[in-house]
Design an enzyme around this catalytic site. Structure first.
Site, PDB file in Angstrom:
ATOM      1  N   GLU A  69      44.991  37.022  32.587  1.00  0.00           N
ATOM      2  CA  GLU A  69      45.521  38.093  33.692  1.00  0.00           C
ATOM      3  C   GLU A  69      44.676  39.418  33.586  1.00  0.00           C
ATOM      4  O   GLU A  69      44.882  40.357  33.003  1.00  0.00           O
ATOM      5  CB  GLU A  69      46.934  38.378  33.106  1.00  0.00           C
ATOM      6  CG  GLU A  69      47.758  37.185  33.377  1.00  0.00           C
ATOM      7  CD  GLU A  69      49.315  37.657  33.039  1.00  0.00           C
ATOM      8  OE1 GLU A  69      49.552  38.553  32.360  1.00  0.00           O
ATOM      9  OE2 GLU A  69      50.224  36.853  33.340  1.00  0.00           O
TER      10      GLU A  69
ATOM     11  N   GLU B  46      49.668  29.098  34.517  1.00  0.00           N
ATOM     12  CA  GLU B  46      50.721  29.774  33.552  1.00  0.00           C
ATOM     13  C   GLU B  46      51.745  30.038  34.579  1.00  0.00           C
ATOM     14  O   GLU B  46      51.745  30.792  35.413  1.00  0.00           O
ATOM     15  CB  GLU B  46      50.440  31.020  32.758  1.00  0.00           C
ATOM     16  CG  GLU B  46      51.511  31.523  31.918  1.00  0.00           C
ATOM     17  CD  GLU B  46      51.216  32.586  31.307  1.00  0.00           C
ATOM     18  OE1 GLU B  46      49.888  32.827  30.650  1.00  0.00           O
ATOM     19  OE2 GLU B  46      51.893  33.478  31.262  1.00  0.00           O
TER      20      GLU B  46
END
Length: 490
Positions: free
Chosen positions: A238, A341
């Site tokens: 991220e 994810e």
């Protein structure tokens, strides 16, 4: 796992596993010259407000098909047209999962391993992710070096030997001796960042770029010396999110330059050219801009195997941006797409059996695969009765929870929805052309290395749906219950 669930899973065992492919996903459709004839079909169903959990519910024969009307609901499969090769489906083995696992009784530990990794009695996970030092799903922040050690002289994975490495080794055994595993970092050590903090974002300081790149290679070497092969790594988890937990920010240009000037060469110089390097590893919203920036640069692109993505772009209240995947896939057909994810946030025990949590998985998996995704990775394989441990209170759901007070395992509907794919779609499978005549039903299909064929059908409506299922011009009429997932094997 109760007897009914074990019985349902054992009866669902149909196919043999293929070998996990280390090759990039095939991105171009291949048309086979001969039609594919099928005869029998078996149906496995999971449905809300029933006892059906990956249960065998039908065994049918195909007949010669006829032209369906516009008023009927139909799904059409053309096995002559195939697309990307599937590498695997699985979940992440985090510190949190390993810590909860260690607190379970021995029989429940074995039950969990069987439930996830046995393709006959469980759902046959073949793929996984782990972290490079700590993430939010650790009991605390840590790295593998002493603070300030830019030369990595103190590098050691001793921390991971207590819980995580033993679990990964047991998982590999349970999966039949092989697990395709990739690893991701959440943050560089604090001293390497302009914020001097592993948490709350910050940027990598340029003077530590080479040291940080070498850190990945030291991780790979250390884990492989433990007998845990590392298939690939992502650059940064991220990279556009400033989180309360371990996080670090890269703009698209920063990530591009880190790959081409530091990380790519570091992997090459360490002899790890075979490791799959995954860029982005964040949501679908900015994936096109990130792919264009990195893959549009030949010097960066030559090191990148594929683009990873998450599903959290819906935090804004909008819908998942599946079409962005299609654009990346069409723009860079020689690079793979990989779901790295996804999890259901804001844990509460009252929602253990909350059906929309499972439907979020089904919706994402079907749409992601239909847009070229080659591998699909859930987040934590196991969390406790609080949705952790998590050192910043970011508690979430997992498909199975372990109650460390009672020693019991809690299976959520998500476990079964993932299982409708992972149990039947084996590594090396290829996605097959599939279409639905109505938005009422979602569907995707695959052909396995053993030539067995699998279609997954999802009904998100509150009513059962009768549908025609066509394979070429052969047809069978089926019914899927309300709020249900079906896997058809033929």
């Amino acid at each position: 796992m109760n007897t009914k669930i074990v019985s349902a899973l054992v009866s669902a065992a149909l196919i043999t596993a293929g070998c996990a492919s280390s090759k990039p996903a095939s991105q171009n459709a291949a048309v086979k010259p001969e039609p594919v004839n099928v005869s029998g079909l078996e149906v496995y169903t999971t449905a809300k407000d029933t006892d059906l959990r990956l249960s065998k519910t039908d065994n049918r024969q195909f007949a010669d098909g006829s032209q369906p009307s516009e008023g009927e609901i139909s799904i059409f499969v053309n096995p002559q047209v195939t697309f990307q090769e599937i590498i695997g489906i699985g979940g992440a083995i985090t510190d949190a999962s390993a810590e909860v696992f260690a607190k379970l009784p021995a029989d429940k530990q074995q039950e969990l391993l069987t439930a996830y990794y046995d393709k006959d009695q469980g759902i046959g996970y073949s793929f996984g992710r782990t972290t490079i030092h700590s993430s939010d799903f650790s009991s605390g922040s840590y790295t593998y070096i002493d603070e300030g050690d830019a030369e990595l002289k103190s590098f050691s994975i001793e921390h991971d030997r207590q819980f995580r490495i033993p679990l990964i080794k047991k998982v590999i055994d349970a999966a039949g001796g092989h697990l395709t595993l990739f690893a991701s970092p959440w943050s560089a050590p604090a001293f390497m960042k302009d914020s001097n903090n592993m948490l709350k974002g910050g940027h990598l300081l340029p003077e530590y770029a080479d040291s940080w790149a070498k850190y990945y290679t030291r991780f790979i070497k250390a884990y492989e010396e433990e007998g845990i092969p590392i298939w690939g790594i992502s650059v940064q988890n991220e990279p556009m999110a400033t989180q309360t937990w371990e996080s670090m920010i890269y703009t698209a240009e920063m990530e591009r330059d880190f790959i081409k000037d530091h990380l790519g060469p570091a992997l090459h110089n360490a002899g790890y050219d075979d490791k799959k390097l995954i860029a982005w590893d964040h949501n679908r919203d900015l994936i096109v801009e990130r792919a264009n920036t990195i893959l549009g640069d030949p010097e960066a692109a030559k090191y990148v195997w594929g683009i990873g993505f998450h599903w959290y772009e819906t935090w804004t209240g909008g819908d998942p941006k599946y079409d962005n995947l299609s654009l990346v896939h069409e723009s860079y057909p020689d690079k793979a797409l990989i779901f790295t994810e996804g999890t259901n946030e804001r844990f509460t025990q009252e929602k253990y059996q909350y059906w929309p949590n499972a439907e979020r998985y089904g919706d994402s998996m079907i749409n992601d695969f239909n847009r070229g995704t080659a591998a699909w990775t859930d987040w934590n394989i196991l969390l406790d009765q609080h949705g952790g441990p998590n050192h910043v209170g970011n508690f979430c759901f997992s498909p199975i929870h372990g109650d460390t007070s009672s020693g019991e395992l809690i299976y959520t509907p998500t476990y079964y929805y993932i299982g409708h794919f992972s149990k039947f779609v084996r590594p090396g499978a290829k996605r097959v052309s599939t279409s639905s005549s109505r938005s009422t039903l979602l569907s995707t299909s695959f052909i396995n290395p053993d030539n067995s064929r699998v279609s997954v059908v999802m009904n998100k409506t509150d009513k059962p749906v009768e549908y025609n299922f066509f394979v070429n011009r052969q047809e069978v009429t089926l019914t899927i219950p309300a709020r249900a997932m079906q896997t058809l094997v033929y």
